[in-house]
Design a protein around this motif. Structure first.
Motif, PDB file in Angstrom:
ATOM      1  N   TRP A  55       2.721  10.857  -5.244  1.00  0.00           N
ATOM      2  CA  TRP A  55       1.995  10.354  -4.091  1.00  0.00           C
ATOM      3  C   TRP A  55       2.026   8.849  -4.142  1.00  0.00           C
ATOM      4  CZ3 TRP A  55      -3.182   8.173  -3.914  1.00  0.00           C
ATOM      5  CH2 TRP A  55      -3.799   8.046  -5.150  1.00  0.00           C
ATOM      6  N   GLY A  56       1.912   8.227  -2.984  1.00  0.00           N
ATOM      7  CA  GLY A  56       1.978   6.779  -2.926  1.00  0.00           C
ATOM      8  C   GLY A  56       1.725   6.289  -1.522  1.00  0.00           C
ATOM      9  N   GLU A  57       2.302   5.173  -1.209  1.00  0.00           N
ATOM     10  CA  GLU A  57       2.037   4.519   0.070  1.00  0.00           C
ATOM     11  C   GLU A  57       3.327   4.315   0.848  1.00  0.00           C
ATOM     12  OE1 GLU A  57      -0.640   1.119  -0.524  1.00  0.00           O
ATOM     13  OE2 GLU A  57      -0.863   1.922  -2.553  1.00  0.00           O
ATOM     14  N   ALA A  58       3.195   4.446   2.170  1.00  0.00           N
ATOM     15  CA  ALA A  58       4.326   4.220   3.061  1.00  0.00           C
ATOM     16  C   ALA A  58       3.802   3.735   4.401  1.00  0.00           C
ATOM     17  CB  ALA A  58       5.130   5.503   3.252  1.00  0.00           C
ATOM     18  N   ARG A  59       4.561   2.871   5.033  1.00  0.00           N
ATOM     19  CA  ARG A  59       4.219   2.489   6.400  1.00  0.00           C
ATOM     20  C   ARG A  59       4.493   3.683   7.311  1.00  0.00           C
ATOM     21  NH1 ARG A  59       7.912  -1.586   5.282  1.00  0.00           N
ATOM     22  NH2 ARG A  59       9.104  -0.810   7.059  1.00  0.00           N
ATOM     23  N   ILE A  60       3.877   3.712   8.463  1.00  0.00           N
ATOM     24  CA  ILE A  60       4.030   4.848   9.374  1.00  0.00           C
ATOM     25  C   ILE A  60       5.489   5.019   9.793  1.00  0.00           C
ATOM     26  CG2 ILE A  60       3.474   3.609  11.497  1.00  0.00           C
ATOM     27  CD1 ILE A  60       2.383   7.180  10.622  1.00  0.00           C
TER      28      ILE A  60
END
Length: 157
Positions: free
Chosen positions: A127-132
């Protein structure tokens, strides 16, 4: 960012934030918007009053604390560590399960997910972060991703 009041086919009501109206439409169409209580993807927007703030502080007595069950009360109790509703308890349990059983890859989420999908990296739960726009590109390419209903602890107060 835009906040929508939502309800599922079983009339469970909840709120969620989206990058834009089109982001909500894209995520809903892909089946990535689901009820926080029952998991149903049959979710629709409901009528919601706009949040308007005053430009000047009123010269009156301080406002009463948020009503129990409101979004402000939920945020306050979650911040204080008290889980007063079944929904908050379920979200806390989900967070614990995700953190315990997957690797947080931060801003490398998109490249890690794509590498696993292409077979260039061993599969594992991440899991992590991503722009839309990055998340949409992953979905468009058939990479199985889902938004999580929480942000990393390092980005919370």
């Amino acid at each position: 960012m835009i906040r929508y009041a939502l309800k599922c086919e079983k009339d469970h009501r909840f709120e969620s934030w989206f990058a834009s109206a089109s982001a909500y439409d894209t995520l809903r169409k892909a089946g990535h918007v689901s009820c926080v209580e029952c998991g149903s993807v049959e979710v629709e927007k409901t009528l919601m009053a706009p949040a308007v703030t005053a430009t000047k502080a009123p010269k009156t007595t301080p406002a009463a604390p948020p009503a129990k069950g409101s979004a402000d009360a939920a945020a306050r109790t979650a911040t204080e560590g008290a889980l007063s509703t079944p929904r908050e308890a379920k979200l806390a349990a989900l967070r614990r399960k995700v953190e315990a059983n997957s690797d947080y890859v931060g801003n490398n989420f998109v490249s890690e997910a794509r590498a696993m999908h292409l077979g260039d990296a061993p599969e594992r739960p991440i899991w992590g972060e991503a722009r839309i726009d990055e998340a949409k590109a992953l979905v468009d390419d058939g990479v199985p991703v889902l938004p999580l209903p929480f942000i990393p602890r390092s980005k919370t107060n």
